[in-house]
Design an enzyme around this catalytic site. Sequence first.
Site, PDB file in Angstrom:
ATOM      1  CE1 TYR A  13     -36.405  -2.840 -28.970  1.00 47.43           C
ATOM      2  CE2 TYR A  13     -35.026  -4.749 -28.503  1.00 47.43           C
ATOM      3  CZ  TYR A  13     -35.230  -3.382 -28.487  1.00 47.43           C
ATOM      4  OH  TYR A  13     -34.260  -2.562 -27.987  1.00 47.43           O
TER       5      TYR A  13
ATOM      6  CG  LEU B 298     -32.039 -11.734 -14.744  1.00 46.32           C
ATOM      7  CD1 LEU B 298     -33.076 -12.754 -14.296  1.00 46.32           C
ATOM      8  CD2 LEU B 298     -30.869 -12.425 -15.445  1.00 46.32           C
TER       9      LEU B 298
ATOM     10  CB  ILE C 223     -34.281 -19.744 -14.361  1.00 46.68           C
ATOM     11  CG1 ILE C 223     -33.701 -19.259 -13.023  1.00 46.68           C
ATOM     12  CG2 ILE C 223     -33.187 -19.912 -15.417  1.00 46.68           C
ATOM     13  CD1 ILE C 223     -32.790 -20.287 -12.342  1.00 46.68           C
TER      14      ILE C 223
HETATM   15  N1  UDP Z   1     -34.921 -13.703 -17.675  1.00 45.01           N
HETATM   16  C1  UDP Z   1     -35.282 -14.723 -16.783  1.00 45.01           C
HETATM   17  N2  UDP Z   1     -36.259 -14.457 -15.863  1.00 45.01           N
HETATM   18  C2  UDP Z   1     -36.870 -13.235 -15.771  1.00 45.01           C
HETATM   19  C3  UDP Z   1     -36.476 -12.200 -16.676  1.00 45.01           C
HETATM   20  C4  UDP Z   1     -35.507 -12.488 -17.613  1.00 45.01           C
HETATM   21  O1  UDP Z   1     -34.765 -15.826 -16.844  1.00 45.01           O
HETATM   22  O2  UDP Z   1     -37.765 -13.066 -14.923  1.00 45.01           O
HETATM   23  C5  UDP Z   1     -33.869 -13.983 -18.678  1.00 45.01           C
HETATM   24  C6  UDP Z   1     -34.287 -13.747 -20.108  1.00 45.01           C
HETATM   25  O3  UDP Z   1     -34.925 -14.895 -20.640  1.00 45.01           O
HETATM   26  C7  UDP Z   1     -32.937 -13.457 -20.760  1.00 45.01           C
HETATM   27  C8  UDP Z   1     -32.138 -12.776 -19.649  1.00 45.01           C
HETATM   28  O4  UDP Z   1     -32.808 -13.104 -18.427  1.00 45.01           O
HETATM   29  O5  UDP Z   1     -32.289 -14.644 -21.110  1.00 45.01           O
HETATM   30  C9  UDP Z   1     -32.099 -11.267 -19.776  1.00 45.01           C
HETATM   31  O6  UDP Z   1     -33.425 -10.809 -19.980  1.00 45.01           O
HETATM   32  P1  UDP Z   1     -33.843  -9.302 -19.909  1.00 45.01           P
HETATM   33  O7  UDP Z   1     -35.336  -9.233 -20.120  1.00 45.01           O
HETATM   34  O8  UDP Z   1     -33.289  -8.698 -18.674  1.00 45.01           O
HETATM   35  O9  UDP Z   1     -33.072  -8.622 -21.129  1.00 45.01           O
HETATM   36  P2  UDP Z   1     -33.069  -8.956 -22.711  1.00 45.01           P
HETATM   37  O10 UDP Z   1     -32.007 -10.016 -22.901  1.00 45.01           O
HETATM   38  O11 UDP Z   1     -34.437  -9.419 -23.102  1.00 45.01           O
HETATM   39  O12 UDP Z   1     -32.707  -7.663 -23.330  1.00 45.01           O
END
Ligand code: UDP
Length: 326
Positions: A141, A188, A205
């Site tokens: 990505y 998240l 998490i």
């Molecule tokens: N995350 C998590 N559980 C979830 C979804 C996301 O722990 O169900 C974590 C993910 O691993 C990252 C953070 O939350 O560290 C933010 O993830 P998100 O997908 O919201 O945004 P990204 O950082 O990928 O743009």
Amino acid sequence: MRVLVTGGAGYIGSVAVDSLIAGGHDVAVIDSLYMGHREAVNDAAAFYHVELSDKEAVAGVMKEFRPDSIMHFASHTMVGESMEKPFMYLGENLGNAINLVEAATDNGVERFILSSTANLFDEPERIPISAEEKIVPGSPYGESKYMVERLLHWTHVTKGLRFAALRYFNAAGCSPIRGEDHTPETHLIPLVLQVALGQREKIMIFGGDYDTPDGSCVRDYIHVEDLAQAHVLALEALQEREVLFYNLGNGSGFSVKEVIETAREVTGHAIPAELADRRPGDPATLIADSTKIREELGWTPKYPDLRSIVQSAWDWHNAHPEGYRS
Ligand code: UDP
């Protein structure tokens, strides 16, 4: 200005369309509705249900609407999915951008604003991460967004297209009228709020052994309306300036566990959480240094704290428990 917004039916694009219209610009939206929602598009915008892979249709929109500027939001956007489907991400995100940029330069477009990403910075030497940090994409990505930044660089050199690459950290929150509604949802904050709404039993998490204060990943959450405002400022700045690169975040990091705790406070729900394996492609810590855009364009986020961001998301999700189907 006459602004064509790709992905204008999506989460961030739909809010940018509202900001542009409020600022007096003429707006048209291109969206495949693959992830977006027709209901999310401001009534004052023209709407084209077009796939960016359809080069002729994209050129047709340029000829009909005659934009002078483009904001390009439409793309595949999930780090985790890109680790499973690298060819889709690298191929389609770049291929669609080439179709769009070629049609743009063939039809007299002068300015282009790209939604780029903090996933360009997988191995930052300094945190917070400035716009000058070395680029090491963290996933297919991130790599696809970097390739589009390079496409814009060469289009600037060869055709004179002015451009801004806005590298968002974690887009979050909702405007009073537009929300975050992805199917499937992977982000998240909306997932945590689904637990509070009773639609999901618990939140997982992803990783508790990162090199961070509480072991979970740290991110810089930035409100979607503040992102939209940055796009409008960058558009205006490109009347004078030729090339802009900015990092967009609040400059504070919050761990996954802190986000869950904040959501518990905002919603009053217990929100059960469980530790799970790391998600491939996730860096430990991403925090933005947005000094450059603050100093050069006077960008000032209106939602500088996590609580107000989560509150705005809760207000929308609580009012729209089924998202745009509500
Ligand atoms: N995350 C998590 N559980 C979830 C979804 C996301 O722990 O169900 C974590 C993910 O691993 C990252 C953070 O939350 O560290 C933010 O993830 P998100 O997908 O919201 O945004 P990204 O950082 O990928 O743009």
